[in-house]
Each structure stands twice: as structure tokens, then as C-alpha cells.
Enzyme design. Sequence first.
Site: not given
Length: 439
Positions: A141, A252-253, A335, A371, A400
Amino acid sequence: MKLVTGLAVASAVVTPVVLAAVPLYGQCGGSDYTGETTCVAGSTCVYSSQWYSQCVASSSTPTTTVASPTTTAVPTTTAAPTATPSGFVTVSGTKFLVNGSKFTVVGSNSYWVGLMGLSLDNMKTSFGNIAAAGGTVVRTWGFNEVTSASGNYYQSWSGTKPTINTGSSGLLNFDNVVAAAKANNIRLIVALTNNWGDYGGMDVYVKQILGSANHDLFYTDATVKTAFKNYIKTFISRYASEPTIMAWELANEPRCKGSTGTSSGTCTPATITAWAKEISAYIKSIDSKHLVALGDEGFYNQPGAPTYPYQGGEGIDFDANLQITTLDFGTVHSYPTPWGQGGNETAWGTQWIADHAASQKKYNKPVILEEFGVTSNQPATYTTWLNQVVSSGLTGDLIWQAGSKLSGWTSPDDGYAVYPDGAVYPVIKAHAAALKARA
Ligand SMILES: *[C@@H]1O[C@H](CO)[C@@H](O)[C@H](O)[C@H]1NC(C)=O
Ligand SMILES: *[C@@H]1O[C@H](CO)[C@@H](O)[C@H](O)[C@H]1NC(C)=O
């Protein structure tokens, strides 16, 4: 490492670019745009959308094919900078290169390395753990938006006014992150804001500037976009000559909704695609040496598809975004459990990787599984998924997340963390070797 040490110097570096004609990849038109409209010699201003026109190399294929998210045309060329600066990661077709040779992107995420008060030595140990498992890249980050200063943070807000933290708890601390990576021959992918409330992210800009909780205003409000660009400019100009940075990532995302779940109700995949075009072109206009990626989860926009990650509801159209000429590679996360595929994680994720490998091939750009995580049966599921990365041809992957056990401190475990003494490390080590050996 050669670093620019102050804001004044950083702006001086950028000034000549801003005052001259619009550089290659720069914005040259759009409905809210008031800047210079003449492109540098050898480039032409090309209409991309109502909001955005951009300077592209005169000899390259016009970018009009990316205007429609539904197009399936394969771009035949991309407007690339003519010279390849030595040591920087570059892209050729679906591969990454350094100095003209194949560069294998394999490694981990470590969001926390620059956010938890680690010493330079502890940062080096953390990156060393990943390098010892064969890792070449770490994603981290490059943001922390705060409204009251504490710990490591990169930007603090007082009302509508943001101030970038250039001190030892801010950008000087990020200099250590870069130095620690460099010491381990690790390249960094640096995300510049967050869809989620962790470490502030998009919602802080929207709340501070507009007093609104509508997350998607981050993508559309002109004042918010200018504030984000100002942050980006200071951050990336500091590392303009640093090849340890592999890529800048817009967020991020990114999704239409964030942690609060509120939006203005008008956000669609086209909203985030338009934003991604604008911000990636902005980065290219001030930093032509580094790669740029979106940092999204790789959701498809196929309304009616059987499973949620393919249905487009979160505001991402992976195939449309992969065609944006100022994005150098695609990103995908996996995920399956929180995405409604509990009980079928291994098979679902295997198909997800295959589908993104097909997009990679179709649009001739690298795609990385940047990820991935399950919280049970990790060694078995990861072995299957990573074998699928190798056999499908997907360009690379980052787990991740890698954790480290330092003296007196263990990095946070969100249920996904893997540590050097655990059962997953041997899996990722064997995989890194296999991916490096793949043609
Ligand atoms: C790339 O080439 C430059 C200049 O020759 C050299 O300094 C650098 O170490 C090389 N980097 C890699 C990773 O090969
Ligand atoms: C599991 O996922 C695969 C790949 O998407 C799919 O073909 C299969 O039908 C799924 N099985 C179940 C039980 O949902």
C-alpha cells in the site's frame, strides 16, 4: 537509490512537462477538461469518450476500440514509449521483461510493511522471507489517509485540505520500503488508494471534500479526482527514476461501493472504466517509465452468468479494462468463499484462472493473479490453483499474504497469512521455481 528529497524539487521535475504540449498518453480533451490540447510531435489527440481524449503515437492504432465495453476487437499495437529504460520492468505481449529478458512475476502481498512502524532492518527481513521462497515481486500500500495524525500515514486531512506527509512517518518511511525491497532484489507493485475503509482510501476523499458517503463520487467528481491526482503526482514523482517500483496501481479493488455500501446509484462498469482511463493516462503523462495497472478483482461483466463474480454487479468489466491502452497488465483476485462459492473453492478458482488466461491471450497483455486466498485446506487448494497458473499460461501470481515473524513482533494474520515456518511456504517456493522454468 536516488531520491528527490523535497516537494519543491519534485514539482520542479514535473514542471517542463506540464507547460509544454501534451505529452504522449496525456489528456488533450474531454467535457470537463480545460488544459492544453496540442499533442507533442509524433502524437495525435484521439477521442476516447465524452470525458476523455488522449495523445497517442501517430503511427499506432487509434484507441477508439476501447471506448465501448462490449467491443471484442484485439488491439494490434499499443502506443509504447520508444526507449526502454534499463532495469525497469516492461511489457512485451503477455510477458514482463527486464533489460530485454523474461521477468517472472511471482511473490506476495505485504500491505503492512510500510504501515506498522517497522525499522528498515525489519522491512529487510520481511522482504527477505519472500525472496527466500523465490519471490520477485511484492504488492503493498502506498496510501494511508488520516484525519488525525498517528503512526505511519501518507496524507492527512483537515477539512477539505489534504497535506502529504513527507516526513519520517510518511514518504521518508516509504523510501525505506523501497530500499528494503531493493536490498532483496524485490520489485514493488504500489497501490495508490483503497476501495475499502482500511487505511482511509477513497471514502476519506469523498467525505472530506464533498461531505458525502456516496463512494462512487470518487470516480466522477472533478474536485475529488484533482485531489487524487495531486497525491499521485507527489508520490510517483519521488520515485520516477527508481526501477525497484515495478508498477503503480490505481487502487486496491475498485468497486462502485465501498465499506459503507452507499453509492449515488448511477455507477456502472463504464463509470470505473472511464475513471481508469483518465487516471492511468494521467500517470503515464508524468511517469512514462513505470507500468500501470488497475488493481481490481478481475470481475467480468456478463449479466446473467451463473456466478456473481461474472455478473458485473460490482462495477468492473475485466475485458473492457484490459483494453485500456494506458493500463499495461490486468489483475485478478480469487476469494471464492466470500464470493458465494463456498464448498467449491478449488474447482471454481481453477476455472476463474483459466478464464482470465483466456482474456490475457485474447487481448495480448499480461494478467496476474495478484491476490488469492482460502482459509482452510490452503496447501491443497493453492497447489491446484498454482499448477493451473503454470499450465494455463497466466503470466504471474502473488499470494495474499506472506507474513513474517520478527523479533518481538509477528505480522497481522487476517486468516490468510502464511509464515515461513508453515505448510504453504514450501508450496509457493516450488511454484516460484516452476513458474521461472516455464518458457
Ligand atoms: C539492467 O541493465 C542495467 C544497465 O546495464 C544494469 O545496471 C542492471 O543491473 C540490469 N538489471 C537487471 C535486473 O538485469
Ligand atoms: C464448481 O465450479 C465449477 C467451475 O466454475 C463448476 O463447473 C461447477 O459446476 C461448480 N460445482 C458446484 C457444485 O457448484
